[in-house]
Design a protein around this motif. Structure first.
Motif, mmCIF file in Angstrom:
data_model
loop_
_atom_site.group_PDB
_atom_site.id
_atom_site.type_symbol
_atom_site.label_atom_id
_atom_site.label_comp_id
_atom_site.label_asym_id
_atom_site.label_seq_id
_atom_site.Cartn_x
_atom_site.Cartn_y
_atom_site.Cartn_z
ATOM 1 N N PHE A 25 32.541 33.740 32.617
ATOM 2 C CA PHE A 25 32.019 35.110 32.640
ATOM 3 C C PHE A 25 31.659 35.546 34.054
ATOM 4 O O PHE A 25 31.870 36.704 34.440
ATOM 5 C CB PHE A 25 30.807 35.227 31.724
ATOM 6 N N ASN A 26 31.106 34.633 34.852
ATOM 7 C CA ASN A 26 30.783 34.966 36.238
ATOM 8 C C ASN A 26 32.038 35.317 37.028
ATOM 9 O O ASN A 26 32.036 36.279 37.814
ATOM 10 C CB ASN A 26 30.056 33.797 36.911
ATOM 11 N N ILE A 30 32.875 38.906 38.746
ATOM 12 C CA ILE A 30 33.180 38.969 40.178
ATOM 13 C C ILE A 30 34.483 39.735 40.409
ATOM 14 O O ILE A 30 34.577 40.582 41.306
ATOM 15 C CB ILE A 30 33.264 37.541 40.770
ATOM 16 N N VAL A 31 35.505 39.449 39.581
ATOM 17 C CA VAL A 31 36.789 40.150 39.706
ATOM 18 C C VAL A 31 36.605 41.649 39.441
ATOM 19 O O VAL A 31 37.137 42.498 40.170
ATOM 20 C CB VAL A 31 37.829 39.549 38.737
ATOM 21 N N LEU A 32 35.837 41.992 38.392
ATOM 22 C CA LEU A 32 35.595 43.406 38.090
ATOM 23 C C LEU A 32 34.847 44.097 39.222
ATOM 24 O O LEU A 32 35.140 45.257 39.561
ATOM 25 C CB LEU A 32 34.800 43.518 36.779
ATOM 26 N N ILE A 38 37.506 48.173 45.623
ATOM 27 C CA ILE A 38 38.779 48.550 46.240
ATOM 28 C C ILE A 38 38.857 50.057 46.541
ATOM 29 O O ILE A 38 39.250 50.447 47.651
ATOM 30 C CB ILE A 38 39.964 48.089 45.366
ATOM 31 N N PRO A 39 38.496 50.962 45.590
ATOM 32 C CA PRO A 39 38.559 52.392 45.931
ATOM 33 C C PRO A 39 37.653 52.763 47.105
ATOM 34 O O PRO A 39 38.025 53.607 47.931
ATOM 35 C CB PRO A 39 38.087 53.072 44.631
ATOM 36 N N VAL A 40 36.479 52.127 47.191
ATOM 37 C CA VAL A 40 35.568 52.417 48.306
ATOM 38 C C VAL A 40 36.192 51.972 49.623
ATOM 39 O O VAL A 40 36.117 52.685 50.637
ATOM 40 C CB VAL A 40 34.212 51.713 48.084
#
Length: 309
Positions: A25-26, A30-32, A38-40
């Motif tokens: 889950f960690n 982290i991936v999410l 990425i957009p920032v």
């Protein structure tokens, strides 16, 4: 409490049987989180890219041709931006404080089960969440009846209270503040105002931070109220001013053919896409810096009532 203890013991047992569950889950979270960044990163990259590179090769995570033209262009508008920044800070601070006081006091009133007008006021708060009078009626009331046009209050009062925030406060006070605590204070002779300010508010930091953060976001990001009610550019908020600057750049670019040659060349060299992204970074940065300090209270306020004992 018994059901919650049973749930926690079952969760502990599950974790002991599957020791890798938390690791999985960690990694997912982290991936999410990285995907959200990425957009920032792309926006930041575009803000430091030259207009020619954006025009020729499009958007990239890393600038293909580094340039600070966008921030230089915004810095040239320093006097106006400083004044607009002051208006935004004033509106955000005053509006947040006023909105928190009005919202929490209304939420506390309708959270008391022995209040006679509880049902009526609850419906008065709830109905605007489903139906509203529309933009025309709001404009007429704020401009003509209240006379708020071209005043700072036009940027503050329309956003100060919302039904959604009041319902959050009501739920928090009803599920968190014990009735015995209020009754004991009443027996000691305390007035409702004394109870609210001396007892209720000091133990309600989660909901105060939650409502404060909602209001802070709303005031800081708002440009629509300025567009509706403000004609005096000295009262423009930062978002409204920057939106106006970007609109002016587009207007100048579209009408460059009717201008002189030198002026048309100057307009052609103005940053457009990079300036938009630079504006987005300037607007987002203060909120992004402030959010971690309120995150703990924000999450506590949003999850109130999610688990019943």
């Amino acid at each position: 409490m018994a059901s919650r203890t049973k749930f926690e013991s079952g969760l502990d047992k599950f974790n002991r049987v599957r020791p890798g569950t938390n690791v999985v889950f960690n990694l997912i979270f982290i991936v999410l989180a990285l995907l959200c960044l990425i957009p920032v990163i792309v926006v930041l990259s575009i803000s430091f890219s030259s207009e020619d590179s954006i025009r020729n090769s499009g958007y990239h995570i890393f600038p293909t041709a580094f340039s600070g033209e966008a921030y230089h262009y915004i810095a040239q508008q320093g006097t106006m931006i400083s004044k607009a920044l002051g208006i935004s800070v004033l509106v955000t601070v005053v509006g947040t404080v006023l909105g928190v006081m009005l919202t929490t006091s209304m939420g506390y009133v309708i959270s008391r089960p022995n209040y006679k007008l509880n049902g009526l006021l609850t419906w008065i708060v709830f109905i605007p969440m489903v139906f509203n009078g529309g933009l025309v009626s709001s404009y007429y009331i704020n401009s003509n009846l209240l006379g708020l046009k071209d005043t700072v209050w036009a940027l503050i009062l329309p956003l100060a209270v919302s039904s959604f925030n009041v319902i959050i406060c009501k739920t928090f006070f009803r599920s968190t503040i014990p009735d015995a605590l209020i009754e004991s204070a009443e027996i000691d002779g305390s007035s409702q105002l004394r109870i609210f300010f001396s007892i209720v508010l000091p133990i309600s930091l989660p909901v105060l931070a939650t409502i404060g953060l909602f209001l802070c976001f709303a005031y800081w990001n708002d440009w629509f109220q300025s567009m509706l009610y403000i004609n005096n550019q000295n009262l423009y908020s930062l978002q409204a001013l920057l939106n106006s600057l970007m609109s002016n750049v587009d207007a100048l670019a579209r009408n460059a053919s009717v201008m002189g040659v030198s002026y048309a060349e100057l307009v052609a060299k103005m940053p457009k896409e990079s300036a938009r992204m630079a504006v987005a970074i300037i607007i987002v940065l203060p909120v992004a810096v402030a959010y971690p300090f309120f995150q703990k209270y924000f999450i506590s306020g949003l999850t109130v009532g999610a688990v019943k004992g």
